[in-house]
Design a protein around this motif. Structure first.
Motif, short mmCIF file in Angstrom:
data_model
loop_
_atom_site.label_atom_id
_atom_site.label_comp_id
_atom_site.label_asym_id
_atom_site.label_seq_id
_atom_site.Cartn_x
_atom_site.Cartn_y
_atom_site.Cartn_z
N PRO A 95 0.66 -1.08 0.11
CA PRO A 95 -0.01 0.21 0.41
C PRO A 95 0.79 0.90 0.25
CG PRO A 95 0.35 -1.06 2.26
CD PRO A 95 1.03 -1.89 1.29
N LYS A 96 0.22 2.43 -0.23
CA LYS A 96 0.87 3.47 -0.14
C LYS A 96 1.65 3.96 1.13
CE LYS A 96 -0.02 4.33 -4.54
NZ LYS A 96 1.15 4.16 -5.54
N LYS A 97 2.66 4.60 0.87
CA LYS A 97 2.93 5.22 2.30
C LYS A 97 2.28 5.63 3.58
CE LYS A 97 7.10 7.08 4.75
NZ LYS A 97 7.61 5.86 4.90
N SER A 98 2.50 4.95 4.60
CA SER A 98 1.26 5.71 5.34
C SER A 98 1.65 5.16 7.18
CB SER A 98 -0.43 5.04 5.07
OG SER A 98 -0.25 3.43 5.66
N GLU A 99 1.60 5.35 7.67
CA GLU A 99 1.97 5.39 9.50
C GLU A 99 0.98 4.83 9.88
OE1 GLU A 99 5.57 6.11 10.42
OE2 GLU A 99 5.18 6.48 8.15
N TYR A 100 1.06 4.25 10.67
CA TYR A 100 0.37 3.03 10.98
C TYR A 100 0.91 2.96 13.08
CZ TYR A 100 -2.69 -0.41 13.52
OH TYR A 100 -3.48 -0.86 14.43
N LEU A 101 0.89 3.80 13.72
CA LEU A 101 1.49 4.01 14.79
C LEU A 101 2.92 3.76 14.83
CD1 LEU A 101 -0.36 0.53 16.57
CD2 LEU A 101 -0.82 2.60 17.29
N ASN A 102 3.51 5.47 14.02
CA ASN A 102 4.82 5.00 13.48
C ASN A 102 4.83 4.21 13.08
OD1 ASN A 102 4.36 7.78 14.76
ND2 ASN A 102 4.91 6.61 16.33
N GLN A 103 4.64 2.93 12.38
CA GLN A 103 5.72 1.90 11.37
C GLN A 103 5.33 1.91 10.18
OE1 GLN A 103 4.62 -0.83 14.35
NE2 GLN A 103 5.34 -0.81 15.74
N GLN A 104 5.87 1.60 9.17
CA GLN A 104 5.04 1.46 7.44
C GLN A 104 4.09 0.16 7.56
OE1 GLN A 104 4.83 3.74 4.84
NE2 GLN A 104 3.87 1.85 4.23
N MET A 105 3.19 0.40 6.82
CA MET A 105 2.48 -0.92 6.97
C MET A 105 2.86 -1.47 5.68
SD MET A 105 -0.25 -2.89 7.45
CE MET A 105 -1.52 -1.53 8.55
N VAL A 106 2.97 -2.95 5.91
CA VAL A 106 3.75 -4.22 5.07
C VAL A 106 2.42 -4.58 4.15
CG1 VAL A 106 4.97 -6.03 3.61
CG2 VAL A 106 6.04 -4.36 6.06
#
Length: 150
Positions: A95-106
């Motif tokens: 997925p496009k770059k998005s922060e989830y709890l200060n981590q990048q979703m893979v």
């Protein structure tokens, strides 16, 4: 005493031949499945890690998120972690770059076997030029993990 009574007949009885054929058949039945399985090269660690998380989501009935944290792949809920090799880099396409709890979703795997549509490449870092080692995609409908070498 007749001439034939003193001589011993040579050869095998039908029963002996059937027993030998049964032993050969059992041996072939044990070996043949290993010979007919198509060759599959060893999976990269990153692919094996994702397959483990997919299975874990189905078995546990939980949503499993795979996140990038620095040079590590981590799961939520934990505790699984995969440290990337020092000469490798993971580049997320989807997925496009998005922060989830200060981590990048893979990617994400759901208990019904489906998953988030994701794609990333693993590259070998080099001083002159980075080399793409393989691309990993997850199928959103089946959660299937597909990796392709260039």
């Amino acid at each position: 005493m007749t001439a034939s009574a003193g001589k011993r007949q040579q050869g095998f009885t039908l029963l002996e031949m059937v027993v030998v054929m049964a032993i050969i058949a059992l041996g072939a039945a044990a070996v043949l499945p290993r010979l007919t399985v198509p060759y599959r090269p060893a999976q990269p660690n990153e692919v094996a890690f994702l397959e483990k998380q997919h299975a874990r989501a189905i078995e546990s009935g939980q949503v499993i998120r795979v996140l990038m944290q620095g040079r590590r792949l981590i799961t939520e809920p934990g505790p699984d972690v995969l440290e990337l090799a020092e000469d490798r880099d993971l580049r997320i396409v989807r997925p496009k770059k998005s922060e989830y709890l200060n981590q990048q979703m893979v990617t994400t795997f759901y208990p019904d076997g489906t998953g988030l549509w994701s794609e990333f490449t693993i590259v070998r870092k080099d001083r002159l030029q980075d080399t793409v080692l393989f691309t990993v995609r997850t199928d959103p409908l089946h959660g299937e993990i597909i990796y392709v070498a260039p």
